[in-house]
Design a protein around this motif. Structure first.
Motif, PDB file in Angstrom:
ATOM      1  N   GLY A 173     -20.220   7.949 -35.515  1.00  0.00           N
ATOM      2  CA  GLY A 173     -21.265   8.301 -34.543  1.00  0.00           C
ATOM      3  C   GLY A 173     -21.805   6.877 -33.937  1.00  0.00           C
ATOM      4  O   GLY A 173     -22.304   7.069 -32.666  1.00  0.00           O
ATOM      5  N   THR A 174     -22.144   6.006 -34.563  1.00  0.00           N
ATOM      6  CA  THR A 174     -22.559   4.761 -34.141  1.00  0.00           C
ATOM      7  C   THR A 174     -21.583   4.186 -33.019  1.00  0.00           C
ATOM      8  O   THR A 174     -22.254   3.554 -32.079  1.00  0.00           O
ATOM      9  CB  THR A 174     -22.570   3.658 -35.441  1.00  0.00           C
ATOM     10  N   VAL A 175     -20.239   4.245 -33.408  1.00  0.00           N
ATOM     11  CA  VAL A 175     -19.359   3.560 -32.217  1.00  0.00           C
ATOM     12  C   VAL A 175     -19.544   4.302 -30.904  1.00  0.00           C
ATOM     13  O   VAL A 175     -19.443   3.980 -29.854  1.00  0.00           O
ATOM     14  CB  VAL A 175     -17.997   3.614 -32.701  1.00  0.00           C
ATOM     15  N   ALA A 176     -19.424   5.798 -30.957  1.00  0.00           N
ATOM     16  CA  ALA A 176     -19.585   6.549 -30.099  1.00  0.00           C
ATOM     17  C   ALA A 176     -21.044   6.284 -29.142  1.00  0.00           C
ATOM     18  O   ALA A 176     -21.065   6.262 -28.030  1.00  0.00           O
ATOM     19  CB  ALA A 176     -19.257   8.001 -30.617  1.00  0.00           C
ATOM     20  N   ASN A 177     -21.865   6.218 -29.971  1.00  0.00           N
ATOM     21  CA  ASN A 177     -23.421   5.898 -29.362  1.00  0.00           C
ATOM     22  C   ASN A 177     -23.385   4.639 -28.569  1.00  0.00           C
ATOM     23  O   ASN A 177     -24.174   4.311 -27.605  1.00  0.00           O
ATOM     24  CB  ASN A 177     -24.577   6.087 -30.459  1.00  0.00           C
ATOM     25  N   GLY A 178     -22.671   3.612 -28.914  1.00  0.00           N
ATOM     26  CA  GLY A 178     -22.758   2.485 -28.148  1.00  0.00           C
ATOM     27  C   GLY A 178     -22.142   3.054 -26.543  1.00  0.00           C
ATOM     28  O   GLY A 178     -22.850   2.158 -25.789  1.00  0.00           O
ATOM     29  N   TRP A 179     -21.365   3.609 -26.442  1.00  0.00           N
ATOM     30  CA  TRP A 179     -20.963   4.070 -24.920  1.00  0.00           C
ATOM     31  C   TRP A 179     -21.954   5.197 -24.635  1.00  0.00           C
ATOM     32  O   TRP A 179     -22.422   4.990 -23.289  1.00  0.00           O
ATOM     33  CB  TRP A 179     -19.785   4.596 -24.851  1.00  0.00           C
ATOM     34  N   ILE A 180     -22.489   6.080 -25.310  1.00  0.00           N
ATOM     35  CA  ILE A 180     -23.466   6.935 -25.004  1.00  0.00           C
ATOM     36  C   ILE A 180     -24.687   6.315 -24.338  1.00  0.00           C
ATOM     37  O   ILE A 180     -25.409   6.764 -23.316  1.00  0.00           O
ATOM     38  CB  ILE A 180     -23.658   8.012 -25.991  1.00  0.00           C
ATOM     39  N   ALA A 181     -25.409   5.612 -25.215  1.00  0.00           N
ATOM     40  CA  ALA A 181     -26.687   5.024 -24.844  1.00  0.00           C
ATOM     41  C   ALA A 181     -26.390   3.981 -23.763  1.00  0.00           C
ATOM     42  O   ALA A 181     -27.390   4.079 -22.992  1.00  0.00           O
ATOM     43  CB  ALA A 181     -26.841   4.225 -26.193  1.00  0.00           C
ATOM     44  N   ASP A 182     -25.446   3.498 -23.622  1.00  0.00           N
ATOM     45  CA  ASP A 182     -25.323   2.553 -22.109  1.00  0.00           C
ATOM     46  C   ASP A 182     -24.961   3.550 -20.904  1.00  0.00           C
ATOM     47  O   ASP A 182     -25.538   3.318 -19.976  1.00  0.00           O
ATOM     48  CB  ASP A 182     -24.138   1.385 -22.242  1.00  0.00           C
ATOM     49  N   ARG A 183     -24.278   4.513 -21.213  1.00  0.00           N
ATOM     50  CA  ARG A 183     -23.469   5.431 -19.836  1.00  0.00           C
ATOM     51  C   ARG A 183     -25.014   6.173 -19.704  1.00  0.00           C
ATOM     52  O   ARG A 183     -25.136   6.464 -18.374  1.00  0.00           O
ATOM     53  CB  ARG A 183     -22.547   6.216 -20.616  1.00  0.00           C
ATOM     54  N   TRP A 184     -25.468   7.113 -20.492  1.00  0.00           N
ATOM     55  CA  TRP A 184     -26.346   8.240 -20.220  1.00  0.00           C
ATOM     56  C   TRP A 184     -27.889   7.826 -20.445  1.00  0.00           C
ATOM     57  O   TRP A 184     -28.632   8.403 -20.006  1.00  0.00           O
ATOM     58  CB  TRP A 184     -26.086   9.493 -21.075  1.00  0.00           C
ATOM     59  N   GLY A 185     -28.176   6.788 -21.420  1.00  0.00           N
ATOM     60  CA  GLY A 185     -29.470   6.513 -21.700  1.00  0.00           C
ATOM     61  C   GLY A 185     -29.768   6.366 -23.083  1.00  0.00           C
ATOM     62  O   GLY A 185     -29.208   7.259 -24.100  1.00  0.00           O
ATOM     63  N   ARG A 186     -30.914   5.997 -23.628  1.00  0.00           N
ATOM     64  CA  ARG A 186     -31.484   5.989 -25.005  1.00  0.00           C
ATOM     65  C   ARG A 186     -31.921   7.476 -25.101  1.00  0.00           C
ATOM     66  O   ARG A 186     -31.589   7.989 -26.316  1.00  0.00           O
ATOM     67  CB  ARG A 186     -32.550   5.084 -25.183  1.00  0.00           C
ATOM     68  N   LYS A 187     -32.584   8.144 -24.564  1.00  0.00           N
ATOM     69  CA  LYS A 187     -33.271   9.478 -24.567  1.00  0.00           C
ATOM     70  C   LYS A 187     -32.021  10.655 -24.927  1.00  0.00           C
ATOM     71  O   LYS A 187     -32.011  11.142 -25.652  1.00  0.00           O
ATOM     72  CB  LYS A 187     -34.019   9.719 -23.574  1.00  0.00           C
ATOM     73  N   PRO A 191     -40.713   9.125 -22.251  1.00  0.00           N
ATOM     74  CA  PRO A 191     -40.268   7.972 -21.278  1.00  0.00           C
ATOM     75  C   PRO A 191     -39.065   7.599 -21.635  1.00  0.00           C
ATOM     76  O   PRO A 191     -38.428   7.522 -22.867  1.00  0.00           O
ATOM     77  CB  PRO A 191     -41.128   6.959 -21.052  1.00  0.00           C
ATOM     78  N   GLU A 192     -38.219   7.288 -20.788  1.00  0.00           N
ATOM     79  CA  GLU A 192     -37.011   6.601 -21.132  1.00  0.00           C
ATOM     80  C   GLU A 192     -36.978   4.918 -21.329  1.00  0.00           C
ATOM     81  O   GLU A 192     -38.230   4.795 -20.669  1.00  0.00           O
ATOM     82  CB  GLU A 192     -35.720   6.690 -19.820  1.00  0.00           C
ATOM     83  N   SER A 193     -36.404   4.236 -21.801  1.00  0.00           N
ATOM     84  CA  SER A 193     -36.418   2.934 -22.054  1.00  0.00           C
ATOM     85  C   SER A 193     -36.411   2.263 -20.608  1.00  0.00           C
ATOM     86  O   SER A 193     -35.546   2.344 -19.631  1.00  0.00           O
ATOM     87  CB  SER A 193     -35.196   2.260 -22.772  1.00  0.00           C
ATOM     88  N   LEU A 237     -34.138  -0.135 -15.492  1.00  0.00           N
ATOM     89  CA  LEU A 237     -33.982  -1.187 -14.705  1.00  0.00           C
ATOM     90  C   LEU A 237     -32.287  -1.545 -14.588  1.00  0.00           C
ATOM     91  O   LEU A 237     -31.792  -2.086 -13.531  1.00  0.00           O
ATOM     92  CB  LEU A 237     -34.444  -2.495 -15.151  1.00  0.00           C
ATOM     93  N   MET A 238     -31.662  -1.510 -15.724  1.00  0.00           N
ATOM     94  CA  MET A 238     -30.374  -1.746 -15.669  1.00  0.00           C
ATOM     95  C   MET A 238     -29.334  -0.609 -14.674  1.00  0.00           C
ATOM     96  O   MET A 238     -28.410  -0.905 -14.065  1.00  0.00           O
ATOM     97  CB  MET A 238     -29.390  -1.538 -17.082  1.00  0.00           C
ATOM     98  N   ARG A 244     -37.294  -7.432 -14.751  1.00  0.00           N
ATOM     99  CA  ARG A 244     -36.721  -7.257 -13.539  1.00  0.00           C
ATOM    100  C   ARG A 244     -35.592  -8.403 -13.158  1.00  0.00           C
ATOM    101  O   ARG A 244     -34.449  -8.151 -12.841  1.00  0.00           O
ATOM    102  CB  ARG A 244     -37.643  -6.686 -12.457  1.00  0.00           C
ATOM    103  N   LYS A 245     -36.229  -9.661 -13.225  1.00  0.00           N
ATOM    104  CA  LYS A 245     -35.365 -10.726 -12.937  1.00  0.00           C
ATOM    105  C   LYS A 245     -34.396 -11.102 -13.764  1.00  0.00           C
ATOM    106  O   LYS A 245     -33.069 -11.402 -13.362  1.00  0.00           O
ATOM    107  CB  LYS A 245     -36.447 -11.805 -12.677  1.00  0.00           C
ATOM    108  N   GLN A 246     -34.576 -10.653 -15.037  1.00  0.00           N
ATOM    109  CA  GLN A 246     -33.454 -11.035 -16.028  1.00  0.00           C
ATOM    110  C   GLN A 246     -32.483  -9.999 -15.826  1.00  0.00           C
ATOM    111  O   GLN A 246     -31.219 -10.372 -16.018  1.00  0.00           O
ATOM    112  CB  GLN A 246     -34.289 -10.914 -17.716  1.00  0.00           C
ATOM    113  N   ILE A 247     -32.645  -8.660 -15.661  1.00  0.00           N
ATOM    114  CA  ILE A 247     -31.677  -7.637 -15.637  1.00  0.00           C
ATOM    115  C   ILE A 247     -30.849  -7.800 -14.358  1.00  0.00           C
ATOM    116  O   ILE A 247     -29.944  -7.631 -14.268  1.00  0.00           O
ATOM    117  CB  ILE A 247     -32.412  -6.234 -15.923  1.00  0.00           C
ATOM    118  N   GLU A 248     -31.499  -8.456 -13.583  1.00  0.00           N
ATOM    119  CA  GLU A 248     -30.767  -8.694 -12.163  1.00  0.00           C
ATOM    120  C   GLU A 248     -29.575  -9.518 -12.389  1.00  0.00           C
ATOM    121  O   GLU A 248     -28.564  -9.464 -11.933  1.00  0.00           O
ATOM    122  CB  GLU A 248     -31.686  -9.251 -10.966  1.00  0.00           C
ATOM    123  N   LEU A 249     -29.620 -10.775 -13.421  1.00  0.00           N
ATOM    124  CA  LEU A 249     -28.686 -11.427 -13.707  1.00  0.00           C
ATOM    125  C   LEU A 249     -27.735 -10.672 -14.790  1.00  0.00           C
ATOM    126  O   LEU A 249     -26.605 -10.736 -14.715  1.00  0.00           O
ATOM    127  CB  LEU A 249     -29.472 -12.826 -14.503  1.00  0.00           C
TER     128      LEU A 249
END
Length: 534
Positions: free
Chosen positions: A82-96, A211-213, A218-219, A253-258
């Motif tokens: 579940g943890t491994v799968a969530n690494g992709w889910i959280a980045d692709r769809w969001g924390r919520k 709210p979402e993260s 920003l990402m 915002r400036k950091q995530i632009e990088l």
């Protein structure tokens, strides 16, 4: 418990930069942590139910010890996947969405576990329960770390640990109550498991409004929505113009632009030495805490109490009491988690746990299988003290220190390393626990004593403290100054609602940037109105 104000504005006046909505949002999200704690903690209560052993045939099974090990082991196998799968889910769809998915899986699994007709079915759905529970274990502290202000990040992250403990507490006392419900017969063990669905339903009811993260948004280029959330959660009546929120948002915002331009693959975690170092640290801190002995006690407390000569009633009562003892220190830690070094606190905690475990081991060696009631009670008391100390020191950082170590584009993968390590470490201990307790008895706990001392020394000497630092500046702790776009100290706001900041550029150069933030709908996110290279 409410965090104390700790942010100093540019005039040197102490100002609080969170509000009731921040407090409420964190508490609602932490209901997911309670669902995780309940799912993980219910096994100890279930094993203490005579009705479970009778209903599942464990009292007559020649392989009962192996079945008990499998019951707990499959939970942690599911946790790892579940943890491994969530690494992709959280980045692709969001924390919520990842919290939503984990909640639904735990809810369905609880219903099917409660309805299990044999041990095989029970073990299978323990896998799915672990799968969903550890999605929550990873996503809730990830959301908190990315959403709350840095000066109170540790305090709000401690709410996650507190709610996990509440889940354990509910599971244990509900189990104790059902043990005394004679009308349930052999089904007495099913009720406590089914009630794991209660925090899940509460989570589903509240999640829609949360709210979402903002860092995730920003990402994904959703700057306006991220700004709305930061201004809503990082403000107070003492800062009506949202100066602090605007400064923090500018840095994010400036950091995530990088960050968006950097490699976010697993390979990047290995290729850059500083990322690899962070990954090793995430693994080691979590492994050290998981190897403190708490997991064995949590899962097999009933067996430990039985070996000391106590019957089923006292086994369940003592098991519930362990989590009653650990609830107050969870809140107590909120008072100093953002005042002490994270790593020093963990190291001190591990030393304290080693000392307590040493006394428990000595008492067990002396009084196990004897009629010395005073000695046996003293051994039980040491387990209570152990849980109190665990909750007061290492419990909170287990879940959020890892999230603080990594940049936004790699944070979910970093959490996979930390949470996955916890799952695999727990798997090792729960698999070996019943056999080790049965065959080598008190000698098993010598392993935890040694590991606690060694880990404390390593963490104290070599691990960096992340307390109070903006997530965008953590890279500097690992020598990655080139990956820090702008420091908080270099961001200011003038009387005309302009953000004025000194940004780091390639080649060691810097630039002064001025952005007008007066008009949210039109001017936010526009290129700087002034830019002077230095």
């Amino acid at each position: 418990m409410s965090p104390a104000p700790s942010f100093h504005d540019e005039l040197g006046v102490k100002v609080r930069h969170w509000n009731f909505r921040t407090f409420l949002a964190v508490n609602v999200m932490c209901i997911g942590a309670a669902a995780f704690g309940y799912a993980q903690g219910i096994s100890g209560s279930t094993l203490g139910q005579p009705s479970f052993s009778l209903d599942m045939g464990l009292t007559t099974a020649s392989n009962a010890t192996q079945l008990i090990s499998a019951m707990n082991a499959l939970f942690y196998v599911g946790a790892f996947f579940g943890t491994v799968a969530n690494g992709w889910i959280a980045d692709r769809w969001g924390r919520k969405p990842s919290i939503l998915l984990g909640t639904i899986i735990v809810l369905v699994s609880a219903a099917l576990l409660a309805g299990s007709v044999n041990m095989a079915m029970f073990i299978v759905f323990r896998f799915f329960s672990g799968f969903g529970a550890y999605i929550l274990a990873m996503s809730v502290p990830l959301w908190i770390t990315e959403t709350v202000p840095p000066d109170v990040r540790g305090i709000f992250a401690m709410f996650n640990g507190f709610f996990i403990n509440i889940g354990y507490l509910l599971a244990s006392y509900i189990g104790f109550g059902f043990y005394h419900y004679t009308g349930a017969g052999l089904a007495a063990w099913r009720g406590p498991i089914a009630l794991n669905g209660a925090p899940c339903v509460a989570m589903l009811m509240g999640l829609y409004w949360m709210p979402e993260s903002p860092r995730f948004l920003l990402m994904k280029g959703k700057d306006a929505e991220a700004r709305r959330i930061v201004r809503m959660l990082h403000s107070s009546v003492a800062d009506p113009d949202h100066y602090y929120a605007e400064k923090e948002l500018f840095q994010m915002r400036k950091q995530i632009e990088l960050d968006r331009t950097l490699d976010s693959s697993w390979l990047a975690m290995y290729k850059r030495p500083s990322y690899f170092r962070r990954m090793v640290m995430a693994f080691f801190v979590v492994f050290s805490i998981a190897a403190s002995g708490a997991q064995v006690i949590a899962n097999y407390a009933s067996i430990l109490f039985s070996n000391l000569g106590f019957g089923p009633t006292k086994q369940l009562l003592f098991y519930a009491g362990l989590y009653c003892a650990s609830t107050p220190p969870n809140l107590l830690e909120c008072l100093y988690i953002d005042r002490m070094s994270r790593t020093k606190l963990v190291a001190i905690g591990l030393i304290i746990l080693a000392c307590i475990m040493s006394v428990y081991t000595a008492l067990t060696a002396q009084f196990i299988n004897t009629t010395n009631l005073a000695g046996q009670k003293a051994a039980v008391a040491m387990l209570f003290i152990f849980f109190f100390a665990y909750a007061a020191t290492v419990d909170g950082p287990t879940w959020f220190y890892t999230a603080e170590l990594f940049p936004t584009h790699l944070r979910s993968k970093g959490m996979v390393v930390g949470t996955g390590t916890y799952a695999l470490s727990s798997l090792v201990w729960v698999m070996s626990g019943p056999t080790a307790i049965k065959n080598i008895e008190w000698r098993f706990f010598l392993i935890f004593i040694i590991l606690n001392v060694l880990s404390a020394i390593i963490i104290w000497i070599w691990f960096p403290d992340t307390k109070g630092k903006s997530l965008e500046e953590i890279a500097a702790l690992f020598g990655d100054d080139d990956l820090v776009v702008v420091y908080t100290r270099d961001i200011h706001l003038d009387a005309h609602h302009h953000v004025v900041a000194d940004l780091a550029l390639d080649g060691g150069k810097s630039a002064t940037v001025i952005e007008d933030i007066t008009d949210e709908s039109e001017k936010y996110g526009r290129p700087s109105v002034e830019r002077e290279a230095k």
